[in-house]
Write a protein that holds these residues in place. Structure first.
Motif, PDB file in Angstrom:
ATOM      1  N   SER A  67      -3.371   9.837  -2.368  1.00 21.77           N
ATOM      2  CA  SER A  67      -2.570   9.712  -1.165  1.00 21.77           C
ATOM      3  C   SER A  67      -0.785  10.110  -1.001  1.00 21.77           C
ATOM      4  O   SER A  67      -0.208  10.579  -2.087  1.00 21.77           O
ATOM      5  CB  SER A  67      -2.067   8.609  -0.814  1.00 21.77           C
ATOM      6  OG  SER A  67      -1.732   7.548   0.238  1.00 21.77           O
ATOM      7  N   VAL A  69      -2.484   0.899  -7.835  1.00 19.66           N
ATOM      8  CA  VAL A  69      -1.088   2.066  -7.081  1.00 19.66           C
ATOM      9  C   VAL A  69      -0.688   2.330  -8.486  1.00 19.66           C
ATOM     10  O   VAL A  69       0.159   1.483  -8.858  1.00 19.66           O
ATOM     11  CB  VAL A  69      -0.540   1.314  -5.941  1.00 19.66           C
ATOM     12  CG1 VAL A  69       0.399   1.822  -5.389  1.00 19.66           C
ATOM     13  CG2 VAL A  69      -1.267   0.523  -4.809  1.00 19.66           C
ATOM     14  N   PHE A 123      -4.450   6.119  -7.245  1.00 15.66           N
ATOM     15  CA  PHE A 123      -4.893   5.164  -6.783  1.00 15.66           C
ATOM     16  C   PHE A 123      -5.779   5.063  -7.044  1.00 15.66           C
ATOM     17  O   PHE A 123      -6.595   6.129  -7.741  1.00 15.66           O
ATOM     18  CB  PHE A 123      -4.137   4.179  -5.622  1.00 15.66           C
ATOM     19  CG  PHE A 123      -5.095   4.993  -4.061  1.00 15.66           C
ATOM     20  CD1 PHE A 123      -6.466   4.324  -3.247  1.00 15.66           C
ATOM     21  CD2 PHE A 123      -5.039   5.855  -3.179  1.00 15.66           C
ATOM     22  CE1 PHE A 123      -7.282   4.487  -3.148  1.00 15.66           C
ATOM     23  CE2 PHE A 123      -5.639   6.696  -2.126  1.00 15.66           C
ATOM     24  CZ  PHE A 123      -7.076   6.044  -2.532  1.00 15.66           C
ATOM     25  N   LEU A 127      -7.560   2.749   2.731  1.00 12.95           N
ATOM     26  CA  LEU A 127      -7.662   2.769   1.863  1.00 12.95           C
ATOM     27  C   LEU A 127      -8.267   1.637   0.686  1.00 12.95           C
ATOM     28  O   LEU A 127      -7.682   0.968   0.104  1.00 12.95           O
ATOM     29  CB  LEU A 127      -6.551   3.826   0.733  1.00 12.95           C
ATOM     30  CG  LEU A 127      -6.408   5.511   2.508  1.00 12.95           C
ATOM     31  CD1 LEU A 127      -5.623   6.055   1.306  1.00 12.95           C
ATOM     32  CD2 LEU A 127      -7.939   5.947   2.504  1.00 12.95           C
ATOM     33  N   GLY A 187      -2.335  -2.831  -4.196  1.00  7.47           N
ATOM     34  CA  GLY A 187      -2.425  -3.054  -2.964  1.00  7.47           C
ATOM     35  C   GLY A 187      -2.569  -4.775  -2.574  1.00  7.47           C
ATOM     36  O   GLY A 187      -2.249  -5.570  -3.052  1.00  7.47           O
ATOM     37  N   THR A 229      -7.492  -2.192  -4.495  1.00  4.14           N
ATOM     38  CA  THR A 229      -6.859  -1.331  -5.735  1.00  4.14           C
ATOM     39  C   THR A 229      -5.687  -1.167  -6.118  1.00  4.14           C
ATOM     40  O   THR A 229      -4.951  -2.380  -6.161  1.00  4.14           O
ATOM     41  CB  THR A 229      -6.239   0.768  -4.430  1.00  4.14           C
ATOM     42  OG1 THR A 229      -5.318  -0.553  -3.675  1.00  4.14           O
ATOM     43  CG2 THR A 229      -7.643   0.239  -3.510  1.00  4.14           C
ATOM     44  N   LEU A 249      -3.092   0.111   1.577  1.00  2.00           N
ATOM     45  CA  LEU A 249      -3.928   0.674   0.107  1.00  2.00           C
ATOM     46  C   LEU A 249      -3.951  -1.135  -0.081  1.00  2.00           C
ATOM     47  O   LEU A 249      -3.831  -1.456  -0.240  1.00  2.00           O
ATOM     48  CB  LEU A 249      -3.006   0.387  -0.970  1.00  2.00           C
ATOM     49  CG  LEU A 249      -2.817   2.321  -0.943  1.00  2.00           C
ATOM     50  CD1 LEU A 249      -1.773   3.092  -2.354  1.00  2.00           C
ATOM     51  CD2 LEU A 249      -4.327   3.375  -1.069  1.00  2.00           C
TER      52      LEU A 249
END
Length: 194
Positions: free
Chosen positions: A88, A100, A75, A55, A38, A98, A94
């Motif tokens: 998500s 992804v 994620f 998030l 992210g 994180t 994000l």
């Protein structure tokens, strides 16, 4: 919601772990997905009533008027909290803590989600001062890829369960909003219950 997800996880374990076949194609998670990190968000870009959720490794950490992803994806935490896995499906930001995970094919989505659950991501920690997972470590998670028909059947059954989970979350949010708006009125006597 936990029960619905547990049903899908039990189905995954039975079909793809307990009943796995030696002749299934051997591959790495990196062959089935695109994995990236992210992005950080400046402090002034956090907005209390922002349109999109921000998030992080533990879920929602704020709101903003910007988004950096607009697709169905998985994620997890990259730094700090490890092992939580989220889905998500829409416009979100994000954060940079994180990882992804975007499946190359939609039919693999729930297969990959539960493969990651069984991989116990918290065990991939390579951080010395704080927990850390690297993209390169996740890309080499081994899997036995079953035939397309079996994956599609699993995807169809799991999709029904996760649609119910999404519906339940929407109802829960509506009820919470009603409670938040009614409680002060009840406390001050503006609304009376017979």
């Amino acid at each position: 919601n936990k029960t619905l997800e547990a049903l899908a996880q039990t189905l995954f374990r039975q079909w793809f772990v307990e009943e796995a076949k030696d002749e299934w194609e051997k591959c790495d998670l990196g062959d089935l997905t695109k994995i990236s990190s992210g992005k950080g968000l400046k402090r002034n870009e956090y907005v209390d009533d922002g349109e999109y959720p921000v998030l992080g490794a533990n879920g929602e950490i704020g709101h903003t008027d910007h988004y950096n992803w607009d697709e169905k994806l998985i994620f997890t935490g990259r730094v700090g909290t490890l092992g939580n896995l989220f889905i998500s499906n829409g416009k979100v930001w994000l954060s940079d803590n994180t990882l992804v995970i975007t499946p190359n094919q939609n039919k693999h989505f729930f297969f990959i989600y539960f493969l990651l659950k069984f991989a116990r991501l918290e065990t991939f920690n390579v951080g010395s001062t704080q927990p850390l997972i690297r993209q390169s470590d996740i890309k080499v998670i081994n899997c036995n890829l079953p035939p397309d028909k079996k994956i599609q059947n699993f995807s169809n059954q799991t999709e029904v369960l996760f649609k119910k989970i999404t519906h339940n979350r929407t109802q829960i949010q509506t009820l919470e909003n009603i409670r938040i708006s009614l409680l002060p009125k009840l406390m001050c006597g503006e609304v009376k219950v017979q």
